[in-house]
Design a protein around this motif. Structure first.
Motif, PDB file in Angstrom:
ATOM      1  N   VAL A  97       0.134   7.986  11.132  1.00 19.70           N
ATOM      2  CA  VAL A  97       0.495   6.813  10.334  1.00 19.70           C
ATOM      3  C   VAL A  97       0.049   5.577  11.111  1.00 19.70           C
ATOM      4  CG1 VAL A  97       2.383   5.395   9.468  1.00 19.70           C
ATOM      5  CG2 VAL A  97       2.420   7.858   9.070  1.00 19.70           C
ATOM      6  N   ASP A  98      -0.768   4.767  10.484  1.00 20.58           N
ATOM      7  CA  ASP A  98      -1.298   3.572  11.121  1.00 20.58           C
ATOM      8  C   ASP A  98      -0.456   2.381  10.634  1.00 20.58           C
ATOM      9  OD1 ASP A  98      -2.767   1.364  11.942  1.00 20.58           O
ATOM     10  OD2 ASP A  98      -4.709   2.262  11.457  1.00 20.58           O
ATOM     11  N   ARG A  99       0.564   2.024  11.417  1.00 24.84           N
ATOM     12  CA  ARG A  99       1.494   0.982  10.962  1.00 24.84           C
ATOM     13  C   ARG A  99       0.837  -0.388  10.792  1.00 24.84           C
ATOM     14  NH1 ARG A  99       6.994   1.678  10.384  1.00 24.84           N
ATOM     15  NH2 ARG A  99       7.609   3.836  10.756  1.00 24.84           N
ATOM     16  N   PRO A 100       0.053  -0.842  11.798  1.00 23.95           N
ATOM     17  CA  PRO A 100      -0.577  -2.151  11.591  1.00 23.95           C
ATOM     18  C   PRO A 100      -1.448  -2.196  10.322  1.00 23.95           C
ATOM     19  CG  PRO A 100      -0.778  -1.456  13.881  1.00 23.95           C
ATOM     20  CD  PRO A 100      -0.215  -0.295  13.127  1.00 23.95           C
ATOM     21  N   LEU A 101      -2.120  -1.095  10.051  1.00 26.63           N
ATOM     22  CA  LEU A 101      -2.948  -1.031   8.839  1.00 26.63           C
ATOM     23  C   LEU A 101      -2.088  -1.235   7.589  1.00 26.63           C
ATOM     24  CD1 LEU A 101      -5.889  -0.077   7.680  1.00 26.63           C
ATOM     25  CD2 LEU A 101      -4.659   2.026   7.193  1.00 26.63           C
ATOM     26  N   HIS A 102      -0.946  -0.549   7.558  1.00 27.19           N
ATOM     27  CA  HIS A 102      -0.068  -0.672   6.388  1.00 27.19           C
ATOM     28  C   HIS A 102       0.546  -2.072   6.301  1.00 27.19           C
ATOM     29  CE1 HIS A 102      -0.648   3.651   6.096  1.00 27.19           C
ATOM     30  NE2 HIS A 102      -0.139   3.574   4.876  1.00 27.19           N
ATOM     31  N   GLU A 103       0.808  -2.686   7.449  1.00 24.12           N
ATOM     32  CA  GLU A 103       1.328  -4.064   7.409  1.00 24.12           C
ATOM     33  C   GLU A 103       0.288  -4.983   6.774  1.00 24.12           C
ATOM     34  OE1 GLU A 103       2.575  -5.122  11.379  1.00 24.12           O
ATOM     35  OE2 GLU A 103       4.040  -3.477  11.434  1.00 24.12           O
ATOM     36  N   GLU A 104      -0.967  -4.772   7.170  1.00 25.30           N
ATOM     37  CA  GLU A 104      -2.021  -5.608   6.579  1.00 25.30           C
ATOM     38  C   GLU A 104      -2.166  -5.332   5.085  1.00 25.30           C
ATOM     39  OE1 GLU A 104      -6.238  -6.767   7.884  1.00 25.30           O
ATOM     40  OE2 GLU A 104      -5.398  -5.783   9.662  1.00 25.30           O
ATOM     41  N   MET A 105      -2.059  -4.056   4.717  1.00 27.21           N
ATOM     42  CA  MET A 105      -2.120  -3.719   3.289  1.00 27.21           C
ATOM     43  C   MET A 105      -1.003  -4.434   2.538  1.00 27.21           C
ATOM     44  SD  MET A 105      -2.959   0.391   3.458  1.00 27.21           S
ATOM     45  CE  MET A 105      -3.256   0.682   1.718  1.00 27.21           C
ATOM     46  N   GLY A 106       0.183  -4.451   3.147  1.00 28.66           N
ATOM     47  CA  GLY A 106       1.303  -5.148   2.525  1.00 28.66           C
ATOM     48  C   GLY A 106       1.018  -6.636   2.393  1.00 28.66           C
ATOM     49  N   ASP A 107       0.493  -7.231   3.467  1.00 31.89           N
ATOM     50  CA  ASP A 107       0.206  -8.669   3.440  1.00 31.89           C
ATOM     51  C   ASP A 107      -0.842  -9.008   2.383  1.00 31.89           C
ATOM     52  OD1 ASP A 107       2.010  -8.981   5.458  1.00 31.89           O
ATOM     53  OD2 ASP A 107       0.511  -9.048   7.074  1.00 31.89           O
ATOM     54  N   LEU A 108      -1.769  -8.080   2.158  1.00 31.87           N
ATOM     55  CA  LEU A 108      -2.822  -8.325   1.165  1.00 31.87           C
ATOM     56  C   LEU A 108      -2.350  -8.040  -0.263  1.00 31.87           C
ATOM     57  CD1 LEU A 108      -5.816  -6.799   3.140  1.00 31.87           C
ATOM     58  CD2 LEU A 108      -5.538  -9.204   2.497  1.00 31.87           C
ATOM     59  N   GLY A 109      -1.106  -7.573  -0.393  1.00 32.09           N
ATOM     60  CA  GLY A 109      -0.562  -7.350  -1.735  1.00 32.09           C
ATOM     61  C   GLY A 109      -0.920  -5.995  -2.322  1.00 32.09           C
ATOM     62  N   PHE A 110      -1.378  -5.066  -1.499  1.00 33.91           N
ATOM     63  CA  PHE A 110      -1.773  -3.762  -2.033  1.00 33.91           C
ATOM     64  C   PHE A 110      -0.594  -3.024  -2.670  1.00 33.91           C
ATOM     65  CE2 PHE A 110      -5.904  -2.508   0.425  1.00 33.91           C
ATOM     66  CZ  PHE A 110      -6.454  -3.742   0.138  1.00 33.91           C
ATOM     67  N   PHE A 111       0.607  -3.226  -2.120  1.00 33.33           N
ATOM     68  CA  PHE A 111       1.748  -2.470  -2.640  1.00 33.33           C
ATOM     69  C   PHE A 111       2.415  -3.153  -3.832  1.00 33.33           C
ATOM     70  CE2 PHE A 111       1.674  -1.292   1.985  1.00 33.33           C
ATOM     71  CZ  PHE A 111       1.023  -0.087   1.774  1.00 33.33           C
ATOM     72  N   SER A 112       2.204  -4.456  -3.964  1.00 40.76           N
ATOM     73  CA  SER A 112       2.881  -5.184  -5.048  1.00 40.76           C
ATOM     74  C   SER A 112       1.962  -5.478  -6.222  1.00 40.76           C
ATOM     75  CB  SER A 112       3.444  -6.506  -4.500  1.00 40.76           C
ATOM     76  OG  SER A 112       2.404  -7.282  -3.932  1.00 40.76           O
ATOM     77  N   GLN A 113       0.636  -5.225  -6.062  1.00 37.31           N
ATOM     78  CA  GLN A 113      -0.311  -5.700  -7.080  1.00 37.31           C
ATOM     79  C   GLN A 113      -0.005  -5.211  -8.502  1.00 37.31           C
ATOM     80  OE1 GLN A 113      -2.271  -3.052  -8.290  1.00 37.31           O
ATOM     81  NE2 GLN A 113      -1.495  -1.674  -6.726  1.00 37.31           N
ATOM     82  N   GLY A 114       0.603  -4.044  -8.643  1.00 36.49           N
ATOM     83  CA  GLY A 114       0.840  -3.512  -9.980  1.00 36.49           C
ATOM     84  C   GLY A 114       2.124  -4.012 -10.625  1.00 36.49           C
ATOM     85  N   LEU A 115       2.965  -4.712  -9.839  1.00 33.71           N
ATOM     86  CA  LEU A 115       4.248  -5.178 -10.387  1.00 33.71           C
ATOM     87  C   LEU A 115       4.034  -6.378 -11.300  1.00 33.71           C
ATOM     88  CD1 LEU A 115       6.417  -5.039  -7.130  1.00 33.71           C
ATOM     89  CD2 LEU A 115       6.566  -3.494  -9.102  1.00 33.71           C
ATOM     90  N   PRO A 116       4.942  -6.550 -12.253  1.00 33.47           N
ATOM     91  CA  PRO A 116       4.849  -7.745 -13.102  1.00 33.47           C
ATOM     92  C   PRO A 116       5.121  -9.021 -12.290  1.00 33.47           C
ATOM     93  CG  PRO A 116       6.814  -6.448 -13.621  1.00 33.47           C
ATOM     94  CD  PRO A 116       6.011  -5.645 -12.656  1.00 33.47           C
ATOM     95  N   ASP A 117       4.695 -10.138 -12.847  1.00 37.59           N
ATOM     96  CA  ASP A 117       4.887 -11.441 -12.185  1.00 37.59           C
ATOM     97  C   ASP A 117       6.336 -11.625 -11.746  1.00 37.59           C
ATOM     98  OD1 ASP A 117       2.314 -11.918 -12.821  1.00 37.59           O
ATOM     99  OD2 ASP A 117       2.752 -13.167 -14.583  1.00 37.59           O
ATOM    100  N   ALA A 118       7.253 -11.246 -12.628  1.00 37.28           N
ATOM    101  CA  ALA A 118       8.671 -11.493 -12.371  1.00 37.28           C
ATOM    102  C   ALA A 118       9.153 -10.766 -11.123  1.00 37.28           C
ATOM    103  CB  ALA A 118       9.486 -11.056 -13.588  1.00 37.28           C
ATOM    104  N   LEU A 119       8.483  -9.679 -10.751  1.00 37.48           N
ATOM    105  CA  LEU A 119       8.883  -8.941  -9.552  1.00 37.48           C
ATOM    106  C   LEU A 119       7.959  -9.262  -8.373  1.00 37.48           C
ATOM    107  CD1 LEU A 119       9.769  -5.472 -11.149  1.00 37.48           C
ATOM    108  CD2 LEU A 119      11.355  -7.229 -10.337  1.00 37.48           C
ATOM    109  N   GLY A 120       7.178 -10.307  -8.524  1.00 42.47           N
ATOM    110  CA  GLY A 120       6.361 -10.760  -7.394  1.00 42.47           C
ATOM    111  C   GLY A 120       4.993 -10.116  -7.317  1.00 42.47           C
ATOM    112  N   GLY A 121       4.554  -9.486  -8.410  1.00 43.68           N
ATOM    113  CA  GLY A 121       3.259  -8.809  -8.367  1.00 43.68           C
ATOM    114  C   GLY A 121       2.182  -9.565  -9.123  1.00 43.68           C
ATOM    115  N   LEU A 122       1.029  -8.925  -9.230  1.00 39.37           N
ATOM    116  CA  LEU A 122      -0.115  -9.524  -9.918  1.00 39.37           C
ATOM    117  C   LEU A 122      -0.327  -8.910 -11.289  1.00 39.37           C
ATOM    118  CD1 LEU A 122      -2.629  -9.545  -6.919  1.00 39.37           C
ATOM    119  CD2 LEU A 122      -1.443 -11.521  -7.900  1.00 39.37           C
ATOM    120  N   ASP A 123       0.546  -7.950 -11.637  1.00 37.84           N
ATOM    121  CA  ASP A 123       0.466  -7.338 -12.959  1.00 37.84           C
ATOM    122  C   ASP A 123      -0.866  -6.635 -13.186  1.00 37.84           C
ATOM    123  OD1 ASP A 123       1.773  -6.657 -15.210  1.00 37.84           O
ATOM    124  OD2 ASP A 123       1.336  -8.495 -16.318  1.00 37.84           O
ATOM    125  N   LEU A 124      -1.451  -6.095 -12.130  1.00 31.29           N
ATOM    126  CA  LEU A 124      -2.735  -5.407 -12.296  1.00 31.29           C
ATOM    127  C   LEU A 124      -2.510  -4.027 -12.914  1.00 31.29           C
ATOM    128  CD1 LEU A 124      -4.640  -6.308  -8.992  1.00 31.29           C
ATOM    129  CD2 LEU A 124      -4.818  -7.371 -11.253  1.00 31.29           C
TER     130      LEU A 124
END
Lengths: 384, 345
Positions: B34-61
Motif C-alpha cells: 500500500v503506497d500511502r503517499p500515493l493515495h494521499e495525492e489521489m485524495g488531494d486530486l479528488g480521485f475519491f470524491s469525483q463521482g459524488l454529487p456537488d452537495a457531497l463535495g464531489g464533481l458529479d462525474l
C-alpha cells in the motif's frame, strides 16, 4: 443503449417490421423447411423493395440522394431491429452500404446523380470486381488491364469471388491503367454494366451447395470515360474507401446479427437443457460473453463515427473478433444439431449450414491474417 | 447515472490520470503493498470524491471517470486500496453520507470485503462473529468495510476481538489478502441495507477490476511493442516478423473487446455484464502479459524489465472479488435460468 432520439425511431422501425415482414416479405417461411435458393433470393428482393418503398434503405444516406440523412446510431437501430425481426439480407446491400457511400465520397456529381438514385431505389444491384485468381490478399497485384480507346476504355481480365455477380446490374471493376507506376498508384475503378458485351459471369458452386459468388470474365469490354469512378489512378482509393464502409457499416449489421444468433443458441440450449452436455453450456457462456463485448464495441464505434471519427483499426479488430466468434458459435450449434436429436430452430439444419457458410467469414473482406498484419503495422506501429 | 462525458472530456481525464501514475510510479521497481503517499495525492486530486454529487463535495462525474482511474492504476499496476475506496465511497454515499469525509482525502484507507452468512452480526451486542476470506490488504489499511446482503460494517483493522488472520496465497507480492476471524468485534459503525446495494457494490468492484486489468494489458502491450521495434535479430527488428506481429495483434483484438465490455460493466449495474467483463478482461490481461513476456525472449523472464509484474498481476486478478471460475459458473447458471443478451430497448 437508447437515448431519447433513437427510442422513437426504434419503436417506429419495430412496428414496421412487425407489419411488413410477414405480410409482404417472408412469404415462404413454412415451419420445418429451409428456403430454397430461389425462395431466398425472391425474399431478399422483396425485402429490398419494401425497405426502399418505405424509406428505410436510405436511412443513413444524404438527403440530396434521396436518403434520410441519419447517422450511424440510427443505422445501428435499424440493424438491431432487422436482426430482432429475423429479416433477410436485402439484395441491394452491397450498393446501399458499401459502393453507394464510396461513390458519394469519390465520384463526380454527374456520376452520383446517375448511379446513386437507382441504387437506393433497388433498381440497380451492384457487385464488386476486386479480387482476381492471382490477386487475393495481395489485391494491388491485380492484372486486369484497361487501355484507352477513343472516348473510353477497353478492359480485359478476370475477376473472382464476385458476390451476387449473377444478379447484379453493374460491377465496380478495378483494373490496371498504368503499369509503369508503383502497383497501388496504377489502378483505376470503373462502373461496368453487367450487360456490356464481353462481360460473362459464371457462378461458383460453394461448399455450402449455394452459389453466392461468381467468376466474372471481361473480354474487350468497352466502357466510356464517364464510367471511370473518380480520377484515373484512384482505384486503390476507391477500394479502400469501399472496404472502410464494409467494415464500419456492413459488418456492424452482421455483428448485430451475431447477438441475435447467440440469443437463439442460448434459448435452444435451455430448451434442451437436460440433453445438452455440460461442456456445451460452458462453451456457450464464453461465446455469449464475446457477443456482449462485440455489441459494446459496435455501439462505441458507431458513436465515434457519428462524432466525425474515421474507422480505425478497431474495425479490423472487430472483423476478426466477429468472424472467430461466429465460427465458434456455429461450431457449437452444428455439434449440437448433429448430436442432440431435435436440437435447433425447427427449420432444418440451420446451424450446420451456418457452420459451413461461416468458414468464409475469416477469409472474405480481408483474411484474419491480413487483418492481423494491418493491426500490427497501422495500429501498433510495427515495422513492415 | 448522473451525467455523461463527451469523448474529448473523457480523453482529458484519462490523460490526466495516466500522467499522474506515470509520474508517481516507477515501472520497473517492486510496488509496495500500500503506497500511502500515493493515495494521499489521489485524495488531494479528488480521485475519491469525483463521482459524488456537488452537495457531497464531489464533481458529479459519471462512472466513466472511475473507469479511467481504474485503467490508469492498471497501467501502473497499483493494486489499491484505491479501488476499495472508490466502491466504499459510492456505497456510503447511498446510505450513510455522514461517514464519507474521512474517505475522501486518502489519509484513512479502507479496503472492502464481501461476506455472506459466515459473518454474523449480533443485534443485541452489536458485535461481529465469523470468518471472512479475501479481506484485502489486512493491517496495511486502516478500516475494513465488510459488505453483506443485510448491511455494511466498518471495522478498524486491529480492533479488539479480531482473532486469527491467515495470509492467503498470492503470486503478486504487492497484493495481499487475509482470511480473518471475527470474535466479538464491535464495528466503528454499521449501516443496514438490502442485498441490492451489496450486489451493486460487488458489480462495481468487478467492473473497476476489469478496467484495471484492461489498462494493465494495454500498458504491457505498449511495452512489448516498444521492445520488438528495437530488438534486432537476423539484421531486422523482431517486430517485423509476422509471427511476432500476429501474436501482438491478437492481444490487441482481445484488448479492444475486453475494454468495451469493462466500460459497459462500470456504466451498467448488471451481474451478467460484470461477470462477462471480468472473464474477457482476465483472458485479455493474461494473454497480453504472457505474450509480452514471450516476445521479449530471455530478458522477459528477468526482473530487469517490468513484464513480470504484469504476468503476476494478471494471474492474481483472477482471485477477487470473485474467483474467475465462479464468474463462469455465475454466467452458466444465468444461462440456465433466464439469461438473454440485453435486448435493444
Amino acid at each position: 443503449m437508447d437515448d431519447v432520439d433513437t427510442r422513437a425511431l426504434r419503436a417506429e422501425i419495430r412496428a414496421w417490421f412487425e407489419r411488413v415482414l410477414p405480410a409482404e416479405v417472408c412469404l415462404d417461411r413454412a415451419a420445418g423447411t429451409p428456403l430454397t435458393e430461389e425462395q431466398d433470393f425472391a425474399e431478399r428482393r422483396r425485402y429490398a423493395g419494401v425497405l426502399t418503398r418505405d424509406g428505410w434503405a436510405g436511412l443513413a444516406w444524404p438527403r440530396e440522394w434521396g436518403g434520410r440523412g441519419g447517422g450511424y446510431r440510427e443505422r445501428l437501430v435499424l440493424a438491431e431491429e432487422a436482426a430482432r425481426a429475423d429479416a433477410p439480407d436485402p439484395l441491394n446491400r452491397l450498393g446501399v452500404d458499401i459502393i453507394g457511400p464510396a461513390i458519394d465520397v469519390l465520384c463526380t456529381d454527374e456520376q452520383k446523380s446517375r448511379f446513386l438514385p437507382p441504387i437506393l431505389r433497388g433498381e440497380a444491384i451492384w457487385c464488386q470486381g476486386f479480387s482476381e485468381p492471382g490477386a487475393g490478399s495481395d489485391l494491388s497485384a491485380l492484372s486486369t488491364r484497361a487501355e484507352r480507346v477513343p472516348g473510353g476504355w477497353r478492359i480485359n481480365g478476370q475477376k473472382v469471388w464476385t458476390s451476387f455477380g449473377q444478379y447484379a446490374d453493374c460491377c465496380v471493376v478495378l483494373a490496371r491503367t498504368d503499369p509503369t507506376v508503383r502497383p497501388h498508384a496504377g489502378i483505376s475503378a470503373f462502373a461496368v454494366p453487367m450487360d456490356t458485351p464481353g462481360v460473362e459471369e459464371r457462378p461458383i458452386r460453394q461448399m455450402t451447395g449455394g452459389s453466392d459468388f461468381c467468376e466474372v470474365f471481361l473480354t474487350d469490354v468497352v466502357v466510356s470515360d464517364a464510367d471511370l469512378l473518380g480520377a484515373e489512378g484512384d482505384g486503390w482509393k476507391f477500394a479502400m474507401t469501399a472496404l472502410g464502409f464494409e467494415r464500419s457499416i456492413n459488418f456492424m449489421a452482421r455483428q448485430v446479427r451475431l447477438t441475435k444468433n447467440v440469443s437463439d443458441l442460448v434459448v435452444q440450449i435451455r430448451a434442451n437443457a437436460t440433453r445438452v452436455p455440460s461442456r456445451a453450456k460452458e462453451r456457450v457462456v464464453g461465446i455469449h460473453a464475446r457477443a456482449m463485448a462485440l455489441q459494446a464495441v459496435v455501439e462505441a464505434n458507431m458513436t465515434a463515427l457519428d462524432a466525425g471519427g474515421v474507422p480505425g483499426v478497431e474495425t479490423n479488430a472487430s472483423k476478426v473478433f466477429w468472424s472467430e466468434t461466429y465460427q465458434g458459435m456455429t461450431d457449437l450449434g452444428a455439434e449440437l444439431e448433429l448430436t442432440v436429436p431435435g436440437f435447433g430452430d425447427g427449420r432444418g439444419a440451420a446451424w450446420t449450414s451456418s457452420y459451413l457458410a461461416g468458414r468464409a467469414t475469416t477469409i472474405y473482406a480481408g483474411t484474419s491474417e491480413i487483418q492481423r498484419n494491418i493491426i500490427a503495422e497501422r495500429g501498433l506501429g510495427l515495422p513492415r | 447515472m448522473t451525467s455523461t462525458l463527451a469523448e474529448d472530456e473523457l480523453a482529458e481525464i484519462r490523460g490526466h490520470v495516466d500522467r499522474f501514475f506515470d509520474r508517481r510510479v516507477d515501472a520497473v521497481a517492486d510496488r509496495p503493498v500500500v503506497d500511502r503517499p500515493l493515495h494521499e495525492e489521489m485524495g488531494d486530486l479528488g480521485f475519491f470524491s469525483q463521482g459524488l454529487p456537488d452537495a457531497l463535495g464531489g464533481l458529479d462525474l459519471p462512472p466513466a471517470a472511475a473507469a479511467a482511474i481504474a485503467a490508469g492504476a492498471g497501467r501502473a499496476l497499483v493494486h489499491g486500496p484505491w479501488l476499495d475506496q472508490l466502491v466504499v465511497v459510492e456505497l456510503l454515499a447511498a446510505v450513510a453520507p455522514q461517514h464519507l469525509p474521512p474517505l475522501l482525502d486518502g489519509r484513512v484507507l479502507f479496503s472492502v470485503a464481501f461476506a455472506g452468512a459466515e459473518l454474523v452480526h449480533d443485534p443485541v451486542t452489536g458485535t461481529l462473529r465469523g470468518t471472512v476470506s479475501r479481506v484485502r490488504f489486512g493491517s496495511h489499511v486502516d478500516r475494513w468495510c465488510l459488505v453483506t446482503g443485510t448491511g455494511t460494517h466498518v471495522v478498524a483493522a486491529g480492533a479488539p476481538g479480531i482473532g486469527d488472520m491467515v495470509e492467503e496465497p498470492a503470486i503478486d507480492p504487492s497484493w495481499t489478502s487475509y482470511t480473518v476471524t471475527f470474535d466479538g468485534v464491535v464495528p466503528e459503525f454499521s449501516v443496514a441495507h438490502g442485498p441490492e446495494l451489496h450486489n451493486r457494490t460487488h458489480n462495481r468492484a468487478k467492473g473497476l477490476l476489469a478496467c484495471f486489468s484492461v489498462g494493465a494489458a494495454q500498458r504491457v502491450l505498449e511495452i512489448a511493442v516498444e521492445y520488438v521495434k528495437t530488438r534486432k535479430q537476423f539484421g531486422k527488428p523482431v517486430g517485423s516478423f509476422q509471427a511476432i506481429k500476429h501474436r501482438l495483434a491478437g492481444c490487441y483484438i482481445e484488448l479492444v473487446h475486453a475494454r468495451a465490455l469493462a466500460a459497459r460493466a462500470v456504466d451498467h449495474d448488471d451481474r451478467t455484464v460484470a461477470a462477462a467483463a471480468r472473464v474477457l478482461a482476465d483472458e485479455a490481461f493474461r494473454h497480453t502479459a504472457e505474450g509480452a513476456l514471450q516476445v521479449h525472449g530471455g530478458v522477459g523472464f528477468t526482473a530487469e524489465v517490468p513484464v513480470h509484474h504484469y504476468v503476476k498481476a494478471a494471474q492474481q486478478a483472477r482471485a477477487w472479488p470473485l474467483p474467475i471460475s465462479d464468474e463462469l459458473d455465475l454466467l452458466r447458471s444465468a444461462l440456465e435460468m433466464d439469461l438473454l443478451l440485453p435486448e435493444p430497448s
